[in-house]
Design an enzyme around this catalytic site. Structure first.
Site, PDB file in Angstrom:
ATOM      1  N   TYR A 184       0.829  -1.207   0.000  1.00 64.68           N
ATOM      2  CA  TYR A 184       0.000   0.000   0.000  1.00 64.68           C
ATOM      3  C   TYR A 184       0.867   1.262   0.000  1.00 64.68           C
ATOM      4  CZ  TYR A 184      -3.513   3.312   1.810  1.00 64.68           C
ATOM      5  OH  TYR A 184      -4.349   4.389   1.998  1.00 64.68           O
ATOM      6  N   LYS A 213       0.915   4.087  -2.933  1.00 66.43           N
ATOM      7  CA  LYS A 213       0.534   5.466  -2.647  1.00 66.43           C
ATOM      8  C   LYS A 213       1.681   6.441  -2.911  1.00 66.43           C
ATOM      9  CE  LYS A 213      -3.768   5.074  -1.447  1.00 66.43           C
ATOM     10  NZ  LYS A 213      -4.818   5.602  -2.342  1.00 66.43           N
TER      11      LYS A 213
END
Length: 303
Positions: A171, A175
């Protein structure tokens, strides 16, 4: 309706719940017609269902707004293309794209399966790239035809992408990639009348309410709910509107009543020898420079 987005058409991905739902409702409240995209998947990306997107559409219509549901997979070429196509076929134009769709598959790195890495990269990073690519192609065509748009893209990064987050290597990497994509898109698309920015929100969603349960809990005394996703949406609406003219290539943190302009990598202490270093000299110099540099903020969950 008279608002910041009156007469505009906005697309919001992952808009069936959480932040995306809040953004869609807020955009509609400011006059935008909204294409509500959502696959209706679980928090880990499994399953699907049309219910969440359609429910948001019905909420918007019940409040006097305009909205249609889109259930395509925006991490595929056809899904992303059909998203843009739906805006054009339903409302005749596209003015703003809010990339928000995503899910989590958290693991420590040594336990992180390749499939979980790929799935998170796909929904967050590819799921930003493809809608952006197809929207940008439309806006470039408009500009070349002499109809330069006042177009806006709002991407969704995270504090995990800016600082890192323990147990979220996939993640965090995705991001962080979204920030890089935002900077490149802002530079490349400016000539076509397109502004591209990113937000790094902190809010209570399905992805955060379990992992950060204590931090994300709503106050029991009826006071200001700092973690409500609706707190982030006003900034997103403004960035999606003509009022944000001149603002592009920037990243904002948004949490509760706080908005912060994030300042990325900048040159810090430096030494130029004018010749090649030996490894020992390079190491000694690096340590001297680190002693002069600002201490980085800690990774979320570290320590």
């Amino acid at each position: 309706m008279n608002g910041l987005c009156t007469g505009r058409v906005a697309v919001v991905t992952g808009a069936g719940r959480g932040l995306g739902r809040a953004h869609a409702l807020a955009l509609a409240a400011e006059g935008a017609a909204v294409v509500v995209n959502d696959l209706g998947v679980g928090v880990d990306g499994t399953g699907s269902g049309a219910g969440p997107a359609q429910q948001v559409v019905e909420e918007i219509r019940a409040r006097g707004g305009r909205a249609v549901a889109h259930g395509g997979d925006i991490a595929t070429t056809e899904g992303a293309a059909s998203l843009v196509r739906m805006a054009l076929e339903s409302y005749g134009r596209l003015d703003a794209l809010v990339n928000n769709a995503g899910f989590l598959r958290d693991r420590m790195l040594v336990n992180l399966d390749e499939d979980d890495w790929d799935a998170v990269m796909r929904v967050h990073l590819k799921g930003h790239f493809l809608p952006l690519k197809h929207a940008a192609a439309h806006w470039r065509g408009e500009a070349k035809a002499g109809r330069t748009p006042t177009a806006r893209v709002v991407n969704t990064s995270s504090g995990a992408g800016l600082l890192g987050s323990v147990g979220q290597g996939n993640y965090s990497a995705a991001k962080a990639g979204i920030v890089g994509l935002t900077l490149v898109a802002a530079a490349e698309l400016a000539r076509y009348g397109v502004q591209v920015n990113a937000v790094a929100p902190a809010a209570r969603t399905r992805m955060t309410e379990a992992t950060f349960a204590e931090t994300m809990a709503a106050p029991g005394d009826g006071g200001f709910d700092a973690m409500a996703p609706e707190n982030v949406s006003p900034l997103v609406v403004w960035l999606a509107s003509p009022a944000s003219a001149g603002v592009t290539g920037r990243v904002f943190e948004a949490e509760g009543g706080r908005i912060t302009v994030m300042e990325g990598w900048r040159p810090g202490p430096t030494v130029d020898k004018g010749a090649r270093w030996t490894p020992a000299q390079a190491g000694e110099t690096a340590l001297q420079l680190l002693a002069e540099a600002e201490v980085p903020r800690p990774v979320y969950g570290a320590g």
